[in-house]
Enzyme design. Structure first.
Site, PDB file in Angstrom:
ATOM      1  N   ARG A  61       6.600 -14.643  -2.520  1.00 20.91           N
ATOM      2  CA  ARG A  61       8.130 -14.392  -2.957  1.00 20.91           C
ATOM      3  C   ARG A  61       9.353 -14.595  -2.138  1.00 20.91           C
ATOM      4  O   ARG A  61      10.112 -15.564  -2.097  1.00 20.91           O
ATOM      5  CB  ARG A  61       8.372 -12.833  -3.367  1.00 20.91           C
ATOM      6  CG  ARG A  61       9.586 -12.486  -3.809  1.00 20.91           C
ATOM      7  CD  ARG A  61       9.720 -11.520  -4.669  1.00 20.91           C
ATOM      8  NE  ARG A  61      11.540 -11.341  -4.288  1.00 20.91           N
ATOM      9  CZ  ARG A  61      12.448 -10.477  -3.352  1.00 20.91           C
ATOM     10  NH1 ARG A  61      11.791 -10.223  -1.953  1.00 20.91           N
ATOM     11  NH2 ARG A  61      13.672 -10.056  -4.081  1.00 20.91           N
ATOM     12  N   THR A  80       8.846 -18.239  -0.829  1.00 26.21           N
ATOM     13  CA  THR A  80       9.734 -19.496  -1.702  1.00 26.21           C
ATOM     14  C   THR A  80      10.920 -19.416  -2.425  1.00 26.21           C
ATOM     15  O   THR A  80      11.919 -20.391  -1.991  1.00 26.21           O
ATOM     16  CB  THR A  80       9.160 -19.047  -3.642  1.00 26.21           C
ATOM     17  OG1 THR A  80       7.614 -18.652  -3.489  1.00 26.21           O
ATOM     18  CG2 THR A  80       9.485 -19.640  -4.711  1.00 26.21           C
ATOM     19  N   ASP A 134      -8.540  -4.960   5.150  1.00 23.16           N
ATOM     20  CA  ASP A 134      -9.573  -4.769   5.991  1.00 23.16           C
ATOM     21  C   ASP A 134      -8.825  -4.395   7.227  1.00 23.16           C
ATOM     22  O   ASP A 134     -10.138  -3.760   7.941  1.00 23.16           O
ATOM     23  CB  ASP A 134     -10.972  -5.499   5.894  1.00 23.16           C
ATOM     24  CG  ASP A 134     -11.644  -5.830   4.224  1.00 23.16           C
ATOM     25  OD1 ASP A 134     -11.572  -4.458   3.456  1.00 23.16           O
ATOM     26  OD2 ASP A 134     -12.252  -6.515   4.017  1.00 23.16           O
ATOM     27  N   ARG A 162     -10.989  16.339  -2.926  1.00 25.17           N
ATOM     28  CA  ARG A 162     -10.829  17.147  -2.590  1.00 25.17           C
ATOM     29  C   ARG A 162     -10.842  18.497  -3.512  1.00 25.17           C
ATOM     30  O   ARG A 162     -11.345  19.709  -3.122  1.00 25.17           O
ATOM     31  CB  ARG A 162     -10.108  17.316  -1.066  1.00 25.17           C
ATOM     32  CG  ARG A 162     -10.186  18.069   0.108  1.00 25.17           C
ATOM     33  CD  ARG A 162     -11.034  18.953   0.544  1.00 25.17           C
ATOM     34  NE  ARG A 162     -10.747  17.541   1.608  1.00 25.17           N
ATOM     35  CZ  ARG A 162     -11.499  18.167   3.012  1.00 25.17           C
ATOM     36  NH1 ARG A 162     -12.752  18.648   3.523  1.00 25.17           N
ATOM     37  NH2 ARG A 162     -11.346  17.525   3.927  1.00 25.17           N
ATOM     38  N   MET A 188     -14.194   0.512   0.830  1.00 26.69           N
ATOM     39  CA  MET A 188     -14.318  -1.040   1.221  1.00 26.69           C
ATOM     40  C   MET A 188     -14.377  -1.010   2.275  1.00 26.69           C
ATOM     41  O   MET A 188     -13.333  -0.212   4.010  1.00 26.69           O
ATOM     42  CB  MET A 188     -13.398  -1.390   0.218  1.00 26.69           C
ATOM     43  CG  MET A 188     -13.603  -1.346  -0.411  1.00 26.69           C
ATOM     44  SD  MET A 188     -12.512  -2.873  -1.199  1.00 26.69           S
ATOM     45  CE  MET A 188     -13.994  -3.467  -3.321  1.00 26.69           C
ATOM     46  N   GLY A 225      -8.524  14.546   6.393  1.00 26.36           N
ATOM     47  CA  GLY A 225      -8.964  15.426   7.170  1.00 26.36           C
ATOM     48  C   GLY A 225     -11.178  15.959   6.909  1.00 26.36           C
ATOM     49  O   GLY A 225     -11.487  16.583   6.699  1.00 26.36           O
ATOM     50  N   ARG A 250      -8.356  -2.265  -3.851  1.00 26.36           N
ATOM     51  CA  ARG A 250      -7.920  -3.231  -3.453  1.00 26.36           C
ATOM     52  C   ARG A 250      -6.239  -3.729  -5.036  1.00 26.36           C
ATOM     53  O   ARG A 250      -5.861  -4.397  -4.636  1.00 26.36           O
ATOM     54  CB  ARG A 250      -8.009  -4.037  -4.194  1.00 26.36           C
ATOM     55  CG  ARG A 250      -9.373  -5.001  -3.707  1.00 26.36           C
ATOM     56  CD  ARG A 250     -10.193  -6.521  -4.252  1.00 26.36           C
ATOM     57  NE  ARG A 250     -11.077  -6.752  -3.110  1.00 26.36           N
ATOM     58  CZ  ARG A 250     -11.144  -7.293  -1.991  1.00 26.36           C
ATOM     59  NH1 ARG A 250     -10.197  -7.397  -0.690  1.00 26.36           N
ATOM     60  NH2 ARG A 250     -12.345  -6.897  -1.125  1.00 26.36           N
TER      61      ARG A 250
END
Ligand code: ADP
Length: 326
Positions: free
Chosen positions: A25, A28, A132, A159, A174, A190, A259
């Site tokens: 965006r 462009t 990453d 948790r 990942m 934590g 992702r």
């Protein structure tokens, strides 16, 4: 240069990351606003060599700033490793009168961009897009913040159940060759332990840590595992803990959930600023470069600065994680 740059193209390549749409965006709208035609290339370098290219206008990129993924799709294109394929790509750009290319992706995508520039003089600007945060030369890559937040939200829920049922959980996040997500997520949730993908696992220490926690009254443990080259390795780790140390644990592999999702503010903001700077750099006559974040500044550096994987951005925080998980 301003009046010589007539049209540019943009593609997203490699692993997708939340915020790539914000880059599309920003590029462009910045270009069209300055009288430059913009073409979107579908599915990264594969779409480029397939001539899968279409013109974008200001409305093509409306209502996408909040959407995860990439409207231009992405792919991996092994043929792009070959010079003959890159020559074809350069020819297609020339035939379409496209003066410059903006590539949003990780270190692999940047290597392809460098080759295209060096071999065929295609002006190329790279924008770091990968969850990453493992690119050399930049403190930040678009998508990292959103992926980390997605993992944190999931782990906070785990948790709750770990605490209620007195359980140890191994939660795999990942990062095939990067521990950045694991480290940041580990600190932010934590976690009792973080197993980086660069470290040999010291099982005796891990077992001691879990037992020490139990002795001091903890009834749950969260261990974050960086997936490394073998996604699912947490199951092997759980088996060793059970067989050798009689510690039972549950495994949760978060996987591709990291992702997806609507990009967080940090990703939207930086993608917008970086996209704008990429276009302005081309207008100002830059013929190659990467838009990076260094010490809080967004700037352009030589593309080759960002062609390697690096965990540099998080390395200094390893001690923080260890110090807070006693
Ligand atoms: P990322 O960009 O997320 O690191 P990859 O490493 O899979 O993802 O690279 C994406 C694409 O970039 C590859 O499929 C290939 O088309 C191109 N690419 C990667 N490495 C090179 C290279 N050494 N030379 C030319 N192109 C490359």
């Amino acid at each position: 240069m301003a009046n010589r740059l007539r049209s540019i193209a943009i593609l997203t390549s490699g692993g997708d990351s939340p915020g790539m749409n914000c880059v599309i965006r920003a590029v462009t709208r910045s270009a069209i606003g300055q009288g430059i035609k913009v073409y979107g290339i579908n599915r990264g370098y594969q779409g480029l060599i397939n001539n899968d290219i279409h013109e974008l206008n200001a409305s093509s990129v409306g209502n996408i700033i909040q959407r995860g993924g990439t409207i231009l799709y992405t792919s991996r294109c092994p043929e792009f490793m070959e010079k003959a394929t890159r020559q074809k790509a350069a020819q297609i750009l020339e035939d379409r009168d496209i003066d410059a290319l903006i590539v949003c992706g990780g270190d692999g995508s940047f290597k392809g961009a460098i080759a295209l520039n060096e071999e065929f003089n295609v002006p190329v600007i790279g924008i770091p897009g990968t969850i990453d945060n493992d690119l050399s030369g930049t403190d930040y890559t678009i998508g990292f913040d959103t992926a980390v937040n997605t993992a944190i939200e999931a782990i906070d829920k785990i948790r709750d159940t770990a605490q209620s049922s007195d359980r140890t959980f191994l939660i795999e996040v990942m990062g095939a060759r990067s521990s950045s997500i694991a480290l940041k997520v580990g600190i932010c949730t934590g976690a009792e332990n973080i197993l980086l993908n660069t470290q040999k696992i010291e099982y005796q220490k891990l077992a001691n840590d879990i037992r020490r926690g139990i002795r001091r009254g903890k009834n749950s443990s969260i261990i974050i595992v960086a997936e490394g080259e073998k996604p699912g390795r947490s199951y092997d780790i759980a088996n060793v803990l059970e067989d050798m140390y009689h510690i039972s644990s549950k495994v949760c592999v978060l996987g591709h959930i990291q992702r997806g999702g609507s990009p967080q503010a940090n990703d939207r903001f930086l993608a917008s600023v970086m996209g704008r700077l990429a276009v302005d750099s081309l207008i100002n006559g830059e013929t190659q470069g990467a838009i990076v974040v260094q010490s809080g500044d967004v700037k352009i550096v030589p593309l080759s600065t960002c062609s390697k994987k690096s965990d540099h951005a998080m390395e200094s925080f390893i001690g923080v994680a260890e110090g807070l998980s006693i």
